[in-house]
Design a protein around this motif. Structure first.
Motif, PDB file in Angstrom:
ATOM      1  N   ILE A 199       0.835  -1.200   0.000  1.00 34.66           N
ATOM      2  CA  ILE A 199       0.000   0.000   0.000  1.00 34.66           C
ATOM      3  C   ILE A 199       0.866   1.244   0.000  1.00 34.66           C
ATOM      4  CG2 ILE A 199      -1.698   1.323   1.325  1.00 34.66           C
ATOM      5  CD1 ILE A 199      -2.754  -1.354   2.400  1.00 34.66           C
ATOM      6  N   GLU A 200       1.932   1.239   0.792  1.00 32.71           N
ATOM      7  CA  GLU A 200       2.828   2.398   0.871  1.00 32.71           C
ATOM      8  C   GLU A 200       3.521   2.650  -0.469  1.00 32.71           C
ATOM      9  OE1 GLU A 200       6.136   4.274   3.940  1.00 32.71           O
ATOM     10  OE2 GLU A 200       5.620   2.150   4.069  1.00 32.71           O
ATOM     11  N   GLN A 201       3.966   1.569  -1.120  1.00 32.16           N
ATOM     12  CA  GLN A 201       4.612   1.704  -2.425  1.00 32.16           C
ATOM     13  C   GLN A 201       3.645   2.276  -3.457  1.00 32.16           C
ATOM     14  OE1 GLN A 201       5.663  -1.993  -4.402  1.00 32.16           O
ATOM     15  NE2 GLN A 201       7.440  -1.048  -5.361  1.00 32.16           N
ATOM     16  N   GLN A 202       2.411   1.775  -3.454  1.00 34.54           N
ATOM     17  CA  GLN A 202       1.419   2.262  -4.408  1.00 34.54           C
ATOM     18  C   GLN A 202       1.063   3.718  -4.127  1.00 34.54           C
ATOM     19  OE1 GLN A 202       0.222   0.575  -7.199  1.00 34.54           O
ATOM     20  NE2 GLN A 202      -0.487   2.657  -7.637  1.00 34.54           N
ATOM     21  N   SER A 203       1.029   4.103  -2.862  1.00 30.93           N
ATOM     22  CA  SER A 203       0.715   5.491  -2.519  1.00 30.93           C
ATOM     23  C   SER A 203       1.786   6.443  -3.031  1.00 30.93           C
ATOM     24  CB  SER A 203       0.560   5.638  -1.001  1.00 30.93           C
ATOM     25  OG  SER A 203      -0.616   5.000  -0.554  1.00 30.93           O
ATOM     26  N   ASN A 204       3.041   6.031  -2.973  1.00 27.63           N
ATOM     27  CA  ASN A 204       4.115   6.860  -3.525  1.00 27.63           C
ATOM     28  C   ASN A 204       3.959   7.006  -5.035  1.00 27.63           C
ATOM     29  OD1 ASN A 204       6.463   7.776  -1.612  1.00 27.63           O
ATOM     30  ND2 ASN A 204       5.812   5.779  -0.838  1.00 27.63           N
ATOM     31  N   ILE A 205       3.590   5.924  -5.705  1.00 28.52           N
ATOM     32  CA  ILE A 205       3.348   5.995  -7.148  1.00 28.52           C
ATOM     33  C   ILE A 205       2.172   6.921  -7.439  1.00 28.52           C
ATOM     34  CG2 ILE A 205       2.597   4.671  -9.165  1.00 28.52           C
ATOM     35  CD1 ILE A 205       4.149   2.278  -7.984  1.00 28.52           C
ATOM     36  N   ASN A 206       1.116   6.817  -6.636  1.00 24.97           N
ATOM     37  CA  ASN A 206      -0.063   7.660  -6.844  1.00 24.97           C
ATOM     38  C   ASN A 206       0.249   9.133  -6.620  1.00 24.97           C
ATOM     39  OD1 ASN A 206      -1.497   5.359  -7.387  1.00 24.97           O
ATOM     40  ND2 ASN A 206      -2.589   5.297  -5.432  1.00 24.97           N
ATOM     41  N   PHE A 207       1.138   9.419  -5.680  1.00 27.33           N
ATOM     42  CA  PHE A 207       1.543  10.811  -5.455  1.00 27.33           C
ATOM     43  C   PHE A 207       2.220  11.353  -6.709  1.00 27.33           C
ATOM     44  CE2 PHE A 207       4.183  14.309  -4.129  1.00 27.33           C
ATOM     45  CZ  PHE A 207       3.487  14.926  -3.104  1.00 27.33           C
ATOM     46  N   ILE A 208       3.110  10.573  -7.279  1.00 25.24           N
ATOM     47  CA  ILE A 208       3.816  10.982  -8.501  1.00 25.24           C
ATOM     48  C   ILE A 208       2.825  11.171  -9.649  1.00 25.24           C
ATOM     49  CG2 ILE A 208       5.485  10.241 -10.245  1.00 25.24           C
ATOM     50  CD1 ILE A 208       6.921   8.734  -7.888  1.00 25.24           C
ATOM     51  N   LYS A 209       1.861  10.264  -9.784  1.00 27.72           N
ATOM     52  CA  LYS A 209       0.860  10.389 -10.839  1.00 27.72           C
ATOM     53  C   LYS A 209       0.059  11.681 -10.683  1.00 27.72           C
ATOM     54  CE  LYS A 209      -0.051   5.485 -11.844  1.00 27.72           C
ATOM     55  NZ  LYS A 209      -1.070   4.408 -11.760  1.00 27.72           N
ATOM     56  N   LYS A 210      -0.235  12.041  -9.457  1.00 24.50           N
ATOM     57  CA  LYS A 210      -1.058  13.234  -9.210  1.00 24.50           C
ATOM     58  C   LYS A 210      -0.286  14.514  -9.475  1.00 24.50           C
ATOM     59  CE  LYS A 210      -3.931  15.484  -5.686  1.00 24.50           C
ATOM     60  NZ  LYS A 210      -4.590  15.343  -4.368  1.00 24.50           N
ATOM     61  N   TRP A 211       0.982  14.575  -9.005  1.00 19.12           N
ATOM     62  CA  TRP A 211       1.729  15.832  -9.024  1.00 19.12           C
ATOM     63  C   TRP A 211       2.810  15.898 -10.109  1.00 19.12           C
ATOM     64  CZ3 TRP A 211      -0.129  19.792  -6.320  1.00 19.12           C
ATOM     65  CH2 TRP A 211      -0.990  19.511  -5.263  1.00 19.12           C
ATOM     66  N   GLY A 212       3.259  14.755 -10.601  1.00 16.70           N
ATOM     67  CA  GLY A 212       4.329  14.752 -11.593  1.00 16.70           C
ATOM     68  C   GLY A 212       5.706  14.834 -10.990  1.00 16.70           C
ATOM     69  N   PHE A 213       5.799  14.763  -9.678  1.00 17.27           N
ATOM     70  CA  PHE A 213       7.072  14.739  -8.948  1.00 17.27           C
ATOM     71  C   PHE A 213       6.832  14.074  -7.609  1.00 17.27           C
ATOM     72  CE2 PHE A 213       5.063  18.933  -8.173  1.00 17.27           C
ATOM     73  CZ  PHE A 213       4.908  18.879  -6.794  1.00 17.27           C
ATOM     74  N   ARG A 214       7.929  13.674  -6.951  1.00 15.14           N
ATOM     75  CA  ARG A 214       7.810  13.181  -5.580  1.00 15.14           C
ATOM     76  C   ARG A 214       8.338  14.210  -4.596  1.00 15.14           C
ATOM     77  NH1 ARG A 214       6.112  12.505  -1.610  1.00 15.14           N
ATOM     78  NH2 ARG A 214       5.809  10.658  -0.320  1.00 15.14           N
ATOM     79  N   ASN A 215       9.437  14.860  -4.966  1.00 17.48           N
ATOM     80  CA  ASN A 215       9.984  15.964  -4.182  1.00 17.48           C
ATOM     81  C   ASN A 215      10.296  17.101  -5.146  1.00 17.48           C
ATOM     82  OD1 ASN A 215      10.374  14.682  -1.394  1.00 17.48           O
ATOM     83  ND2 ASN A 215      11.472  13.245  -2.709  1.00 17.48           N
ATOM     84  N   SER A 216      10.006  18.314  -4.738  1.00 15.39           N
ATOM     85  CA  SER A 216      10.158  19.433  -5.664  1.00 15.39           C
ATOM     86  C   SER A 216      10.534  20.706  -4.917  1.00 15.39           C
ATOM     87  CB  SER A 216       8.855  19.651  -6.443  1.00 15.39           C
ATOM     88  OG  SER A 216       8.942  20.769  -7.290  1.00 15.39           O
TER      89      SER A 216
END
Length: 304
Positions: A199-216
């Protein structure tokens, strides 16, 4: 009145009962301190929070976890530090399960669960009252009217806190850390399922899908798409989350020449374009990048 918001699931009811008894022993007047418990095993954590907040009668709310213990003065200090336009993170005192520290987290081993909780040690511990810059995670209070909601649709669990604080930052809210503190047993709610790592791994992927970055640095969102020649399923799986099929920015990739450095560029692409981008085409490493528009869309993601 101030409302304390506690989401929970049935399997952790022991912790829920513990914090309810703890709160009412300190704050018996329900007209001054309201407790809203939302227990639903069939929805995500964020939806539980949102449903509970919708039922709150207080002008101010504090989001708690059920695996916590509060001390006298906690509500009073938070009440003082919560104000319009501010997200106020309270401080957690935690056992050294995760050794990192930052504003809002203090390590002190007073036990890892209810059965071995050292209440004497916790009650003797004290933090000088202060309000400093910072704040993270779902350990905060705000005016109820300022609550913008947790994105439980995108995040079943994990990363919804990063998403929430980013949205508040984009909305111009002040972020502060209060010296009001609780004891937090850690992960008695969030890591109770056997598949939490997935679930945690998928949530990180979903964050990237939503914002286009993980850290910015700049937190800008663009409409981007990718074109891959000489592709393979593994490469597509890695690259696709960073793009949203928009046509403002097009990145062309050749699977035969793609390198780790090229992937680093893709991860930082939004910041690179914000700082140095202009309309037209250019090459960066093995990537060909075409910018048709530099319109930004991050403010469209503030509200759910």
């Amino acid at each position: 009145m101030i409302s304390l918001i506690i989401p929970t699931v049935s399997k952790t009811r022991e912790y829920t009962n513990n914090i309810l008894n703890n709160i009412r022993a300190i704050y018996p007047n329900e007209n001054e301190v309201e407790i809203i418990v939302e227990e639903n095993d069939n929805v995500d954590l964020g939806t539980n929070y949102n449903n509970a907040v919708s039922k709150a009668n207080g002008k101010k709310i504090i989001l708690l976890h059920n695996d916590m213990v509060i001390k006298p003065g906690f509500v009073e200090t938070m009440d003082k530090h919560i104000t319009k336009g501010r997200i106020t993170t309270y401080t957690r005192v935690e056992p050294p399960i995760f050794p990192d520290t930052y504003p809002g987290k203090v390590l002190l081993d007073c036990g890892s669960d209810i059965d071995n909780f050292n209440s004497k040690r916790f009650n003797e511990f004290d933090i000088e009252e202060e309000l400093i810059d910072g704040g993270s995670q779902l350990f905060f209070g705000c005016m109820k009217e300022d609550y913008i909601g947790i994105d439980g649709y995108t995040f079943k669990m994990f990363c919804e806190d990063d998403d929430l604080h980013l949205r508040y930052k984009l909305a111009g809210f002040e972020h502060k850390v209060s010296s009001a503190y609780v004891y937090h047993f850690v992960s008695k709610t969030s890591r109770t399922t056997t598949d939490y790592q997935i679930i945690e791994q998928q949530s990180n992927i979903n964050f990237i899908k939503k914002w286009g970055f993980r850290n910015s640095i700049h937190n800008v969102v663009y409409k981007k798409s990718i074109k891959i020649t000489n592709s393979n399923p593994q490469l597509e799986q890695v690259l696709n989350p960073w793009f949203n099929e928009g046509q403002d920015i097009i990145v062309e990739v050749n699977g035969n020449t793609f390198t780790q450095e090229d992937f680093n560029v893709i991860q930082q692409l939004n910041d690179i374009i914000k700082e140095d981008g202009e309309i037209g085409s250019f090459e960066l490493g093995n990537l060909k990048i075409t910018i048709n528009s530099m319109n930004e869309y991050q403010n469209d993601l503030i509200k759910l």
